[in-house]
Design a protein around this motif. Structure first.
Motif, PDB file in Angstrom:
ATOM      1  N   LEU A  25       5.039  -7.024  10.631  1.00 29.66           N
ATOM      2  CA  LEU A  25       5.804  -6.967   9.396  1.00 29.66           C
ATOM      3  C   LEU A  25       4.921  -7.127   8.164  1.00 29.66           C
ATOM      4  O   LEU A  25       5.068  -6.407   7.153  1.00 29.66           O
ATOM      5  N   LEU A  26       3.969  -8.034   8.220  1.00 33.92           N
ATOM      6  CA  LEU A  26       3.058  -8.233   7.086  1.00 33.92           C
ATOM      7  C   LEU A  26       2.210  -7.004   6.834  1.00 33.92           C
ATOM      8  O   LEU A  26       1.987  -6.597   5.684  1.00 33.92           O
ATOM      9  N   VAL A  27       1.722  -6.388   7.925  1.00 29.43           N
ATOM     10  CA  VAL A  27       0.897  -5.173   7.777  1.00 29.43           C
ATOM     11  C   VAL A  27       1.723  -4.045   7.174  1.00 29.43           C
ATOM     12  O   VAL A  27       1.293  -3.314   6.278  1.00 29.43           O
ATOM     13  N   ALA A  28       2.966  -3.870   7.660  1.00 27.05           N
ATOM     14  CA  ALA A  28       3.826  -2.807   7.150  1.00 27.05           C
ATOM     15  C   ALA A  28       4.159  -3.027   5.680  1.00 27.05           C
ATOM     16  O   ALA A  28       4.168  -2.083   4.871  1.00 27.05           O
ATOM     17  N   MET A  29       4.443  -4.276   5.309  1.00 25.18           N
ATOM     18  CA  MET A  29       4.750  -4.568   3.911  1.00 25.18           C
ATOM     19  C   MET A  29       3.553  -4.317   3.010  1.00 25.18           C
ATOM     20  O   MET A  29       3.689  -3.759   1.906  1.00 25.18           O
ATOM     21  N   ALA A  30       2.375  -4.683   3.490  1.00 25.62           N
ATOM     22  CA  ALA A  30       1.166  -4.454   2.696  1.00 25.62           C
ATOM     23  C   ALA A  30       0.914  -2.963   2.512  1.00 25.62           C
ATOM     24  O   ALA A  30       0.580  -2.500   1.413  1.00 25.62           O
ATOM     25  N   ALA A  31       1.097  -2.192   3.588  1.00 28.86           N
ATOM     26  CA  ALA A  31       0.897  -0.743   3.492  1.00 28.86           C
ATOM     27  C   ALA A  31       1.916  -0.118   2.531  1.00 28.86           C
ATOM     28  O   ALA A  31       1.583   0.757   1.719  1.00 28.86           O
ATOM     29  N   GLY A  32       3.162  -0.552   2.629  1.00 32.91           N
ATOM     30  CA  GLY A  32       4.186  -0.023   1.716  1.00 32.91           C
ATOM     31  C   GLY A  32       3.890  -0.364   0.272  1.00 32.91           C
ATOM     32  O   GLY A  32       4.117   0.446  -0.647  1.00 32.91           O
ATOM     33  N   LEU A  33       3.384  -1.579   0.055  1.00 27.95           N
ATOM     34  CA  LEU A  33       3.044  -1.986  -1.306  1.00 27.95           C
ATOM     35  C   LEU A  33       1.915  -1.133  -1.871  1.00 27.95           C
ATOM     36  O   LEU A  33       1.938  -0.720  -3.032  1.00 27.95           O
ATOM     37  N   VAL A  34       0.931  -0.831  -1.028  1.00 29.34           N
ATOM     38  CA  VAL A  34      -0.182   0.013  -1.478  1.00 29.34           C
ATOM     39  C   VAL A  34       0.305   1.411  -1.838  1.00 29.34           C
ATOM     40  O   VAL A  34      -0.064   1.994  -2.856  1.00 29.34           O
ATOM     41  N   VAL A  35       1.180   1.968  -0.999  1.00 33.18           N
ATOM     42  CA  VAL A  35       1.723   3.315  -1.274  1.00 33.18           C
ATOM     43  C   VAL A  35       2.544   3.302  -2.563  1.00 33.18           C
ATOM     44  O   VAL A  35       2.439   4.209  -3.406  1.00 33.18           O
ATOM     45  N   SER A  36       3.377   2.262  -2.747  1.00 32.58           N
ATOM     46  CA  SER A  36       4.186   2.167  -3.958  1.00 32.58           C
ATOM     47  C   SER A  36       3.319   2.033  -5.202  1.00 32.58           C
ATOM     48  O   SER A  36       3.577   2.661  -6.245  1.00 32.58           O
ATOM     49  N   LEU A  37       2.254   1.214  -5.108  1.00 31.36           N
ATOM     50  CA  LEU A  37       1.352   1.037  -6.242  1.00 31.36           C
ATOM     51  C   LEU A  37       0.644   2.341  -6.587  1.00 31.36           C
ATOM     52  O   LEU A  37       0.501   2.698  -7.765  1.00 31.36           O
ATOM     53  N   ALA A  38       0.197   3.058  -5.556  1.00 32.76           N
ATOM     54  CA  ALA A  38      -0.466   4.347  -5.796  1.00 32.76           C
ATOM     55  C   ALA A  38       0.488   5.336  -6.465  1.00 32.76           C
ATOM     56  O   ALA A  38       0.112   6.062  -7.392  1.00 32.76           O
ATOM     57  N   ALA A  39       1.737   5.367  -6.006  1.00 41.36           N
ATOM     58  CA  ALA A  39       2.721   6.266  -6.608  1.00 41.36           C
ATOM     59  C   ALA A  39       2.999   5.881  -8.066  1.00 41.36           C
ATOM     60  O   ALA A  39       3.138   6.750  -8.937  1.00 41.36           O
ATOM     61  N   PHE A  40       3.062   4.564  -8.327  1.00 38.68           N
ATOM     62  CA  PHE A  40       3.291   4.112  -9.691  1.00 38.68           C
ATOM     63  C   PHE A  40       2.141   4.503 -10.612  1.00 38.68           C
ATOM     64  O   PHE A  40       2.369   5.001 -11.729  1.00 38.68           O
ATOM     65  N   LEU A  41       0.912   4.273 -10.140  1.00 39.65           N
ATOM     66  CA  LEU A  41      -0.248   4.624 -10.956  1.00 39.65           C
ATOM     67  C   LEU A  41      -0.316   6.126 -11.205  1.00 39.65           C
ATOM     68  O   LEU A  41      -0.636   6.579 -12.308  1.00 39.65           O
ATOM     69  N   LEU A  42      -0.016   6.909 -10.171  1.00 41.09           N
ATOM     70  CA  LEU A  42      -0.021   8.360 -10.329  1.00 41.09           C
ATOM     71  C   LEU A  42       1.032   8.793 -11.349  1.00 41.09           C
ATOM     72  O   LEU A  42       0.773   9.643 -12.208  1.00 41.09           O
ATOM     73  N   SER A  43       2.202   8.198 -11.256  1.00 44.13           N
ATOM     74  CA  SER A  43       3.263   8.529 -12.201  1.00 44.13           C
ATOM     75  C   SER A  43       2.901   8.103 -13.610  1.00 44.13           C
ATOM     76  O   SER A  43       3.142   8.832 -14.576  1.00 44.13           O
TER      77      SER A  43
END
Length: 452
Positions: A25-43
């Motif tokens: 669960l911790l690994v999945a949450m960390a990966a999701g957070l990284v993807v969300s942050l990348a999408a935010f920065l791109l946007s």
């Protein structure tokens, strides 16, 4: 015979199924957070890029609109008017006053005129090494019509020009006014000049409009009253042009309106004009960062007979304009015996102001007076900037071969970055706005055949 059937095994109890571990669960949450942050920065970067490019497009559009309007007026310089009223052999008599009429010419270019006229309002342009010129254009800029008049009469010392209400020019003007065009009272506005050609005379008379009275609908009478100063020249002695003194000139003729307009760069913030809401900074505190503070515009204003601005005639032509420069092409008489074709000399826009541009297109009542009637074309360089700074520029600072700037420094954002060429300290916001510079080479068709 007996057929045996297998009975399916019962499913495992739910409590026996395997779930996610805490580590998973911790690994999945960390990966999701990284993807969300990348999408935010791109946007965020995409949004910033879109905003910057939208500002650059708006800057280019402003320069295009401003140059088009200036071009349209320059093409009508000296139209139904004089390229130099003091030297024009077709002018009946030039009065000693007023000064605005004495300066009537096709064009007059004032070196660094915008800075001279508006001083500290152009601190930003000066800080960037830009000293915008100004230009005055004279001609029939408000109507292309020649109006027929019936007579000119002297009534208690006031000259009255009575138009023919049934003439084609009047009827066309009335029809255009119904569709949103200028009316007779708008065309014959006070403080403009009236050029008069009396039938049978070869020279033109000039007066200053005081008011116009249109009586009846449709008009039965159109009377243009001229100012007493300078009045009109009269037929005295051997004079070959003028109006009948103390009486009525009933031979008729034609008149048209002449005006002088000036283009310059200035600030419109807090001037109490119709543009206050448009140019006011959105935030006083953030005005420097957003580029609102210190903004300047290209404006057009009409001048009266005393060479002063006429209230209510100021127009905003191009937003965020920061520079305006001119060059000219001049016709000179040929020095080759037997050759009558004039020699055309081009004085282009240069990094250091070309003195020959300004001495030729100087005011005609200056010392020494200019010879603007010899100008055959005008080169224009108009620069605008984007609203907000979005660039950091290191040394060497880009400068065009003719002195134009490719970036515009907004002073006051970062310490030590208040003059063009300064680089903002590391970590400071951007201090340079992008510039859009457009050029035009505009022929003056109404001066193409001026021989004097």
């Amino acid at each position: 015979m007996t057929t045996s059937r297998r009975t399916p095994r019962p499913r495992a109890r739910a409590s026996g199924q395997r779930g996610f571990t805490l580590v998973e669960l911790l690994v999945a949450m960390a990966a999701g957070l990284v993807v969300s942050l990348a999408a935010f920065l791109l946007s965020k970067n995409a949004t910033r890029f879109f905003q910057n490019e939208a500002r650059a497009s708006a800057s280019h559009l402003a320069a295009t609109l401003g140059l088009n309007r200036l071009t349209a007026d320059l093409q009508r310089a000296a139209y139904l008017s004089s390229a130099n009223i003091l030297a024009d052999p077709e002018v009946c008599q030039v009065p000693a006053a007023p000064v605005g009429l004495k300066r009537l010419a096709g064009i007059s270019i004032l070196p660094q005129g915008s800075v001279d006229l508006h001083g500290s309002e152009l601190d930003q342009s000066v800080a960037n090494g830009l000293n915008p010129d100004s230009i005055i254009i004279g001609g029939s800029l408000n109507s292309t019509e020649l109006f027929e008049f019936r007579k000119i009469s002297d009534e208690s010392g006031d000259w009255i020009v009575e138009l023919n209400p049934n003439s084609s020019a009047v009827q066309r003007t009335l029809a255009r006014a119904q569709g949103g065009g200028q009316s007779l009272t708008q065309i014959f506005a006070p403080h403009r000049f009236l050029r008069i050609m009396v039938r049978g005379q070869e020279k033109f008379l000039y007066g200053v409009i005081d008011q116009v009275n249109v009586v009846g609908t449709p008009p039965l009478e159109i009377r243009i009253m001229l100012k007493a100063d300078p009045g009109l020249p009269t037929l005295v002695g051997l004079a070959d042009c003028g109006v009948t003194p103390g009486g009525s000139t009933g031979d008729g003729g034609w008149v048209n309106v002449v005006s002088r307009v000036r283009y310059d760069i200035r600030s419109l913030v807090g001037k109490g004009t119709a543009y206050d809401a448009l140019v006011a900074p959105i935030s006083t505190e953030l005005g420097t960062l957003t580029g609102d503070n210190g903004r300047t515009e290209l404006v057009r204003v009409e001048l009266n007979e005393e060479d002063q601005e006429i209230p209510g005639t100021l127009e905003l032509i191009a937003e965020y304009a920061v520079d305006l420069k001119f060059g000219i092409s001049v016709a000179q008489e040929s020095t080759v015996p037997g050759v009558t074709n004039p020699q055309i000399t081009r004085y282009p826009i240069m990094a250091t102001d070309n003195a020959l541009v300004y001495s030729t297109a100087a005011a005609i009542d200056a010392g020494p007076p200019g010879t603007p009637e010899r100008v055959r074309s005008v080169q224009v360089r108009l620069s605008t900037r984007t609203r907000a700074p979005d660039r950091d520029v290191g040394l060497p600072v880009p400068v065009g071969p003719d002195g134009r700037r490719l970036r515009f420094l907004i002073p006051g954002i970062a310490a030590g970055a208040n003059t063009y060429g300064n680089t903002a300290p590391s970590g400071s916001p951007p201090v340079y706005a992008r510039m859009r510079t457009l050029y035009a080479d505009i022929a003056l068709p109404n001066q193409a055949y001026v021989p004097w």
